[in-house]
Motif scaffolding. Structure first.
Motif, PDB file in Angstrom:
ATOM      1  N   LYS A 141      58.693  24.679  79.483  1.00 45.83           N
ATOM      2  CA  LYS A 141      57.511  23.822  79.338  1.00 45.83           C
ATOM      3  C   LYS A 141      57.458  23.193  77.950  1.00 45.83           C
ATOM      4  N   THR A 142      57.801  23.978  76.924  1.00 43.95           N
ATOM      5  CA  THR A 142      57.794  23.456  75.554  1.00 43.95           C
ATOM      6  C   THR A 142      58.783  22.305  75.403  1.00 43.95           C
ATOM      7  N   SER A 143      59.982  22.456  75.953  1.00 42.92           N
ATOM      8  CA  SER A 143      60.979  21.387  75.841  1.00 42.92           C
ATOM      9  C   SER A 143      60.562  20.140  76.606  1.00 42.92           C
ATOM     10  N   LEU A 144      59.879  20.318  77.712  1.00 51.50           N
ATOM     11  CA  LEU A 144      59.406  19.170  78.488  1.00 51.50           C
ATOM     12  C   LEU A 144      58.325  18.401  77.731  1.00 51.50           C
ATOM     13  N   ASN A 145      57.467  19.140  77.042  1.00 52.57           N
ATOM     14  CA  ASN A 145      56.359  18.509  76.329  1.00 52.57           C
ATOM     15  C   ASN A 145      56.772  17.927  74.979  1.00 52.57           C
ATOM     16  N   GLN A 146      57.716  18.559  74.299  1.00 49.02           N
ATOM     17  CA  GLN A 146      58.065  18.134  72.944  1.00 49.02           C
ATOM     18  C   GLN A 146      59.102  17.016  72.904  1.00 49.02           C
ATOM     19  N   LEU A 156      70.007  10.334  83.344  1.00 50.03           N
ATOM     20  CA  LEU A 156      70.163  11.675  83.889  1.00 50.03           C
ATOM     21  C   LEU A 156      69.523  12.652  82.916  1.00 50.03           C
ATOM     22  N   LYS A 157      68.534  13.423  83.386  1.00 51.18           N
ATOM     23  CA  LYS A 157      67.744  14.293  82.525  1.00 51.18           C
ATOM     24  C   LYS A 157      67.910  15.737  82.996  1.00 51.18           C
ATOM     25  N   LEU A 158      68.513  16.560  82.137  1.00 55.23           N
ATOM     26  CA  LEU A 158      68.876  17.917  82.537  1.00 55.23           C
ATOM     27  C   LEU A 158      68.451  18.958  81.517  1.00 55.23           C
ATOM     28  N   VAL A 186      63.092  15.753  85.679  1.00 58.94           N
ATOM     29  CA  VAL A 186      64.042  16.564  84.920  1.00 58.94           C
ATOM     30  C   VAL A 186      64.535  17.704  85.811  1.00 58.94           C
ATOM     31  N   THR A 187      65.849  17.871  85.891  1.00 54.98           N
ATOM     32  CA  THR A 187      66.446  18.937  86.681  1.00 54.98           C
ATOM     33  C   THR A 187      66.692  20.157  85.793  1.00 54.98           C
ATOM     34  N   VAL A 188      66.283  21.333  86.270  1.00 62.08           N
ATOM     35  CA  VAL A 188      66.463  22.568  85.504  1.00 62.08           C
ATOM     36  C   VAL A 188      67.560  23.412  86.147  1.00 62.08           C
ATOM     37  N   ASN A 189      68.617  23.680  85.378  1.00 70.09           N
ATOM     38  CA  ASN A 189      69.704  24.542  85.814  1.00 70.09           C
ATOM     39  C   ASN A 189      69.618  25.866  85.077  1.00 70.09           C
ATOM     40  N   THR A 190      69.729  26.969  85.803  1.00 69.06           N
ATOM     41  CA  THR A 190      69.583  28.286  85.182  1.00 69.06           C
ATOM     42  C   THR A 190      70.924  29.021  85.150  1.00 69.06           C
ATOM     43  N   ILE A 191      71.197  29.669  84.028  1.00 69.10           N
ATOM     44  CA  ILE A 191      72.458  30.391  83.828  1.00 69.10           C
ATOM     45  C   ILE A 191      72.127  31.828  83.446  1.00 69.10           C
ATOM     46  N   PHE A 192      72.320  32.748  84.407  1.00 69.55           N
ATOM     47  CA  PHE A 192      72.036  34.152  84.137  1.00 69.55           C
ATOM     48  C   PHE A 192      73.267  34.820  83.545  1.00 69.55           C
ATOM     49  N   CYS A 193      73.075  35.507  82.442  1.00 71.18           N
ATOM     50  CA  CYS A 193      74.183  36.167  81.758  1.00 71.18           C
ATOM     51  C   CYS A 193      74.283  37.608  82.269  1.00 71.18           C
ATOM     52  N   GLY A 194      75.020  37.770  83.353  1.00 73.25           N
ATOM     53  CA  GLY A 194      75.149  39.080  83.968  1.00 73.25           C
ATOM     54  C   GLY A 194      75.518  38.972  85.431  1.00 73.25           C
ATOM     55  N   ASP A 195      75.198  40.007  86.187  1.00 67.93           N
ATOM     56  CA  ASP A 195      75.555  40.076  87.602  1.00 67.93           C
ATOM     57  C   ASP A 195      74.804  39.030  88.430  1.00 67.93           C
ATOM     58  N   TYR A 196      75.509  38.389  89.346  1.00 70.70           N
ATOM     59  CA  TYR A 196      74.929  37.306  90.153  1.00 70.70           C
ATOM     60  C   TYR A 196      73.702  37.774  90.932  1.00 70.70           C
ATOM     61  N   LEU A 210      63.285  25.788  92.516  1.00 73.66           N
ATOM     62  CA  LEU A 210      62.007  25.080  92.413  1.00 73.66           C
ATOM     63  C   LEU A 210      62.132  23.794  91.600  1.00 73.66           C
ATOM     64  N   ALA A 211      63.098  23.760  90.675  1.00 74.27           N
ATOM     65  CA  ALA A 211      63.290  22.576  89.821  1.00 74.27           C
ATOM     66  C   ALA A 211      64.484  21.746  90.277  1.00 74.27           C
TER      67      ALA A 211
END
Length: 384
Positions: A141-146, A156-158, A186-196, A210-211
């Motif tokens: 949310k902070t990055s979207l607002n700032q 292309l907004k990622l 804006v498309t939000v991609n999530t990268i989990f550092c660990g087990d899928y 959701l994004a």
């Protein structure tokens, strides 16, 4: 970091089908290197915000980001829509670090949207890890607002957010943040550092869904490996020649030229192969330094030689008249274009060599990001 930046770069390159069709109709001629390097020929942008968890457990993630930055930038530089190549801007946030203000959610904007690749590298190398409360919803949310995302629907907004704690932490719901991202295109991609599966159970996949983004899981503690090629030494020699084509001017000229050299050293600190990747980036249209280099500045629409302050010129130009300065800059520009062409030619051979030697690195950050970016870019009719 390779994976993050590649994904970021590739994702940002996606432009709308209408723009691609228009470019195909009007730009059938072969693009010259000068046109590729001149960013004024295209007003379309790939905008990527990278949100990195800098809590104690994320040293491996930060290390990957530093080591893989230039490979990601290079992958983005290959993206095209018709004959056009979009511009790139990258923003950087850190979150989850106990050294950051708790009242601000342990979040810091490290760098607003910038096309200064040296500055992006510098800020990445400044990151350190410590402690941590990781509030994913709040940092999104902070990055979207700032940040200034702009209203151009062809851009292309990622967002790429990477971390390893539950996506649900903090006062701001990730669902609220996802809705705001969708509202702002804006498309939000999530990268989990660990087990899928662990990432799924801790809602990282739900956040991406959701994004309208992609969910990925990586081994953030896996060391970055490189493939040395027979072309590396030649490319590094050309980098030394390339640096001599820069004509520093203005109050920041000398310091920015020193920073250019420092980022060369930072890349070499990981390996000569990583330094080669940076050199390739420096030969692409994405490496722009018009704020301090006369060769790049001359291509700006509002640039005028008559406005130059002689006191802010390099020593070799202070006693020159305007026509002599123009001739000097033209000479340096031709030298640079020739060197860049040589680097790109060698890089084509280098890429082919790496493709034949590369082992599976699917669990790395850069590969996960690139796959996501290319998938999303296809919908915009982009190609590599």
């Amino acid at each position: 970091m390779k994976t993050i930046f590649k994904s970021i770069v590739l994702s940002t390159l996606i432009i709308s089908c209408l723009s691609c069709n228009a470019n195909n109709k009007t730009n059938n001629a072969k693009t010259t290197l000068a046109e590729v390097v001149n960013h004024s020929t295209n007003n379309q942008f790939i905008k990527v915000a990278l949100l990195l968890d800098t809590s104690n457990s994320m040293d491996g993630l930060i290390d990957q980001a530093k080591a893989q930055l230039w490979d990601i930038v290079n992958e983005l530089s290959y993206a095209k829509c018709g004959d056009e190549k979009p511009n790139l801007e990258i923003a950087l946030y850190e979150y989850g670090n106990d050294n950051l203000s708790g009242s601000e959610g342990h979040i810091r904007q490290v760098l607003a949207f910038s096309n200064d690749l040296d500055e992006i590298s510098k800020q990445l190398f400044s990151l350190t890890t410590n402690g941590g409360n990781e509030y994913c919803g709040q940092v999104i949310k902070t990055s979207l607002n700032q940040l200034t995302w702009g209203k151009n629907q062809d851009d292309l907004k990622l967002i790429f957010i990477a971390g390893n704690e539950p996506f649900t932490q903090g006062r701001v719901s990730y669902k609220e943040a996802a809705k705001l991202a969708h509202k702002n295109d804006v498309t939000v991609n999530t990268i989990f550092c660990g087990d899928y599966e662990q990432g799924i159970s801790s809602y990282w996949k739900d956040g991406a869904d959701l994004a309208h983004g992609d969910y990925m899981a990586i081994n953030h503690n896996k060391a970055t490996t490189y493939v040395a090629t027979p072309f590396d030494d030649q490319i590094l020699q050309l980098n030394q020649k390339l640096n001599k084509t820069y004509v520093a001017y203005g109050a920041a000229g000398k310091s920015k030229m020193m920073q250019q050299s420092l980022e060369d050293d930072n890349a070499m600190g990981y390996s000569s192969a990583n330094a080669v990747s940076r050199t390739v980036s420096k030969s692409s249209h994405l490496y722009k330094n018009s704020t301090w280099d006369l060769v790049d500045a001359e291509k700006e629409d509002d640039f005028k030689y008559e406005d130059l302050d002689k006191d802010e010129l390099p020593e070799e130009l202070k006693d020159k008249n305007t026509s002599e300065i123009k001739a000097y800059v033209t000479k340096k520009r031709k030298e640079r274009e020739s060197i860049q062409e040589d680097i790109q030619t060698l890089n084509q051979k280098r890429r082919a060599y790496i493709s034949n030697q590369q082992k599976d690195n699917s669990s790395r950050l850069d590969n996960a990001m690139i796959q996501a970016i290319k998938t999303q870019a296809k919908a915009k009719k982009y190609n590599w």
